[in-house]
Structure formats: structure tokens, C-alpha cells
Design a protein around this motif. Structure first.
Motif, PDB file in Angstrom:
ATOM      1  N   THR A 269       0.838  -1.202   0.000  1.00  0.00           N
ATOM      2  CA  THR A 269       0.000   0.000   0.000  1.00  0.00           C
ATOM      3  C   THR A 269       0.862   1.237   0.000  1.00  0.00           C
ATOM      4  O   THR A 269       2.037   1.210   0.365  1.00  0.00           O
ATOM      5  CB  THR A 269      -0.902   0.055   1.249  1.00  0.00           C
ATOM      6  N   ASN A 270       0.245   2.294  -0.382  1.00  0.00           N
ATOM      7  CA  ASN A 270       0.862   3.601  -0.290  1.00  0.00           C
ATOM      8  C   ASN A 270      -0.234   4.604   0.047  1.00  0.00           C
ATOM      9  O   ASN A 270      -0.656   5.392  -0.782  1.00  0.00           O
ATOM     10  CB  ASN A 270       1.580   3.973  -1.586  1.00  0.00           C
ATOM     11  N   VAL A 271      -0.724   4.520   1.293  1.00  0.00           N
ATOM     12  CA  VAL A 271      -1.783   5.404   1.749  1.00  0.00           C
ATOM     13  C   VAL A 271      -1.233   6.824   1.817  1.00  0.00           C
ATOM     14  O   VAL A 271      -0.158   7.057   2.348  1.00  0.00           O
ATOM     15  CB  VAL A 271      -2.291   4.958   3.144  1.00  0.00           C
ATOM     16  N   LYS A 272      -1.969   7.777   1.233  1.00  0.00           N
ATOM     17  CA  LYS A 272      -1.504   9.168   1.233  1.00  0.00           C
ATOM     18  C   LYS A 272      -2.641  10.080   1.657  1.00  0.00           C
ATOM     19  O   LYS A 272      -3.608  10.259   0.936  1.00  0.00           O
ATOM     20  CB  LYS A 272      -1.000   9.551  -0.159  1.00  0.00           C
ATOM     21  N   PHE A 273      -2.516  10.611   2.863  1.00  0.00           N
ATOM     22  CA  PHE A 273      -3.485  11.584   3.369  1.00  0.00           C
ATOM     23  C   PHE A 273      -2.869  12.976   3.473  1.00  0.00           C
ATOM     24  O   PHE A 273      -3.551  13.971   3.357  1.00  0.00           O
ATOM     25  CB  PHE A 273      -3.995  11.185   4.759  1.00  0.00           C
ATOM     26  N   LYS A 274      -1.569  13.014   3.703  1.00  0.00           N
ATOM     27  CA  LYS A 274      -0.879  14.286   3.874  1.00  0.00           C
ATOM     28  C   LYS A 274      -0.842  15.047   2.553  1.00  0.00           C
ATOM     29  O   LYS A 274      -0.609  14.478   1.504  1.00  0.00           O
ATOM     30  CB  LYS A 274       0.541  14.043   4.376  1.00  0.00           C
ATOM     31  N   SER A 275      -1.052  16.343   2.643  1.00  0.00           N
ATOM     32  CA  SER A 275      -1.065  17.190   1.446  1.00  0.00           C
ATOM     33  C   SER A 275       0.214  18.020   1.374  1.00  0.00           C
ATOM     34  O   SER A 275       0.767  18.423   2.398  1.00  0.00           O
ATOM     35  CB  SER A 275      -2.271  18.119   1.501  1.00  0.00           C
ATOM     36  N   ASP A 276       0.696  18.254   0.167  1.00  0.00           N
ATOM     37  CA  ASP A 276       1.845  19.133  -0.015  1.00  0.00           C
ATOM     38  C   ASP A 276       1.469  20.594   0.195  1.00  0.00           C
ATOM     39  O   ASP A 276       2.296  21.415   0.562  1.00  0.00           O
ATOM     40  CB  ASP A 276       2.440  18.957  -1.408  1.00  0.00           C
ATOM     41  N   LYS A 277       0.200  20.902  -0.060  1.00  0.00           N
ATOM     42  CA  LYS A 277      -0.303  22.264   0.141  1.00  0.00           C
ATOM     43  C   LYS A 277      -1.710  22.156   0.749  1.00  0.00           C
ATOM     44  O   LYS A 277      -2.710  22.214   0.050  1.00  0.00           O
ATOM     45  CB  LYS A 277      -0.336  23.015  -1.193  1.00  0.00           C
ATOM     46  N   PRO A 278      -1.781  21.987   2.088  1.00  0.00           N
ATOM     47  CA  PRO A 278      -3.087  21.782   2.709  1.00  0.00           C
ATOM     48  C   PRO A 278      -3.991  23.011   2.615  1.00  0.00           C
ATOM     49  O   PRO A 278      -3.509  24.144   2.529  1.00  0.00           O
ATOM     50  CB  PRO A 278      -2.745  21.459   4.162  1.00  0.00           C
ATOM     51  N   PHE A 279      -5.286  22.761   2.661  1.00  0.00           N
ATOM     52  CA  PHE A 279      -6.286  23.817   2.582  1.00  0.00           C
ATOM     53  C   PHE A 279      -6.112  24.778   3.761  1.00  0.00           C
ATOM     54  O   PHE A 279      -6.117  24.376   4.912  1.00  0.00           O
ATOM     55  CB  PHE A 279      -7.697  23.208   2.595  1.00  0.00           C
ATOM     56  N   LEU A 280      -5.941  26.049   3.478  1.00  0.00           N
ATOM     57  CA  LEU A 280      -5.705  27.130   4.425  1.00  0.00           C
ATOM     58  C   LEU A 280      -4.412  26.966   5.222  1.00  0.00           C
ATOM     59  O   LEU A 280      -4.265  27.487   6.322  1.00  0.00           O
ATOM     60  CB  LEU A 280      -6.897  27.297   5.384  1.00  0.00           C
ATOM     61  N   GLY A 281      -3.446  26.250   4.648  1.00  0.00           N
ATOM     62  CA  GLY A 281      -2.117  26.159   5.240  1.00  0.00           C
ATOM     63  C   GLY A 281      -1.281  27.365   4.850  1.00  0.00           C
ATOM     64  O   GLY A 281      -1.733  28.260   4.129  1.00  0.00           O
ATOM     65  N   THR A 282      -0.052  27.384   5.313  1.00  0.00           N
ATOM     66  CA  THR A 282       0.832  28.526   5.073  1.00  0.00           C
ATOM     67  C   THR A 282       1.040  28.801   3.591  1.00  0.00           C
ATOM     68  O   THR A 282       0.974  29.954   3.148  1.00  0.00           O
ATOM     69  CB  THR A 282       2.190  28.279   5.757  1.00  0.00           C
TER      70      THR A 282
END
Length: 130
Positions: A61-74
Motif C-alpha cells: 500500500t501507499n496510503v496518502k493523506f498528507k497534502s503538499d499544500k493543505p487547505f488554508l495552510g501557510t
């Protein structure tokens, strides 16, 4: 460069002022996006652990939840600020603007935190509650 050596004191003050404002804007965007970035980091740690456990048990598996540019992040807030005309990038190639912008960036990070503390409890209020 030759141009910088020909600048007047007022020109240099204008460069420093512009970098200062841009640094404050960048600091504010960092402070406002920090909770989202921290949450995204924690999600990334969990994501690595889940992938490791599943791969060790035989699941590829390669579960991916983390975002490179999260919503309303820096990063997203910085881009949004720039799109609406609030400049967040100062010139880092020139010593005057780099130093002024960086110091102002730290001030900008503390501005939202000062607002929270000024609106909240003070030590005197906390002592009265006891």
C-alpha cells in the motif's frame, strides 16, 4: 551593485520599508496557516506508520493523506495573499531588504498571537477567578 551605491538615503529607506511590510504580511500568513500545517504534519506521521505496518504484514500500500499544500495552510494563504495584492515575498538577494524582511516576518508571526492574548485572560483576571 552600481545602482545600490547610487541610491539616496530615502531610496534605501523605501526599500527597507517595503521589505518590512512584505515581511509582516508573510509572518501573518505563516501564523494563520500554522495550525493547519501542524495538523498536516501529524497526519503525515500517522500515514508513515500505517504504510509501514501494512507493508510489513504483506499488503503493498501507499496510503496518502498528507497534502503538499493543505487547505488554508501557510503555502495556500501566502498564494492567496499575493493574488489579492498583499505581497508576502521580499527581496532576499539584497542585504538591506533580506534583514529587514526577516525581522519583520518574525513580528508578523507574533501579531495574531498578540491579538489572542490581548482578547483573553490576563494574569490578574486568572488570579481573581481563584
Amino acid at each position: 551593485s552600481f545602482y545600490i551605491s547610487q541610491e539616496t538615503i530615502l531610496d534605501k529607506a523605501a526599500v527597507a520599508g517595503e521589505a518590512g511590510l512584505q515581511g509582516i504580511n508573510k509572518g501573518v500568513s505563516i501564523a494563520l496557516g500554522l495550525p493547519v500545517d501542524i495538523s498536516n504534519f501529524i497526519i503525515g506521521l500517522g500515514e508513515k506508520a500505517v504504510n509501514k505496518i501494512l507493508n510489513e504484514t504483506g499488503f503493498e500500500t501507499n496510503v496518502k493523506f498528507k497534502s503538499d499544500k493543505p487547505f488554508l495552510g501557510t503555502k495556500q494563504l501566502g498564494e492567496f495573499f499575493n493574488k489579492i495584492g498583499i505581497e508576502t515575498e521580499y527581496d532576499k538577494n539584497r542585504a538591506l531588504s533580506a534583514v529587514t524582511g526577516r525581522i519583520s516576518e518574525e513580528v508578523g508571526v507574533t501579531i495574531p498571537l498578540m491579538g489572542i492574548t490581548l482578547a483573553g485572560d490576563t494574569p490578574k483576571k486568572l488570579a481573581l477567578k481563584l
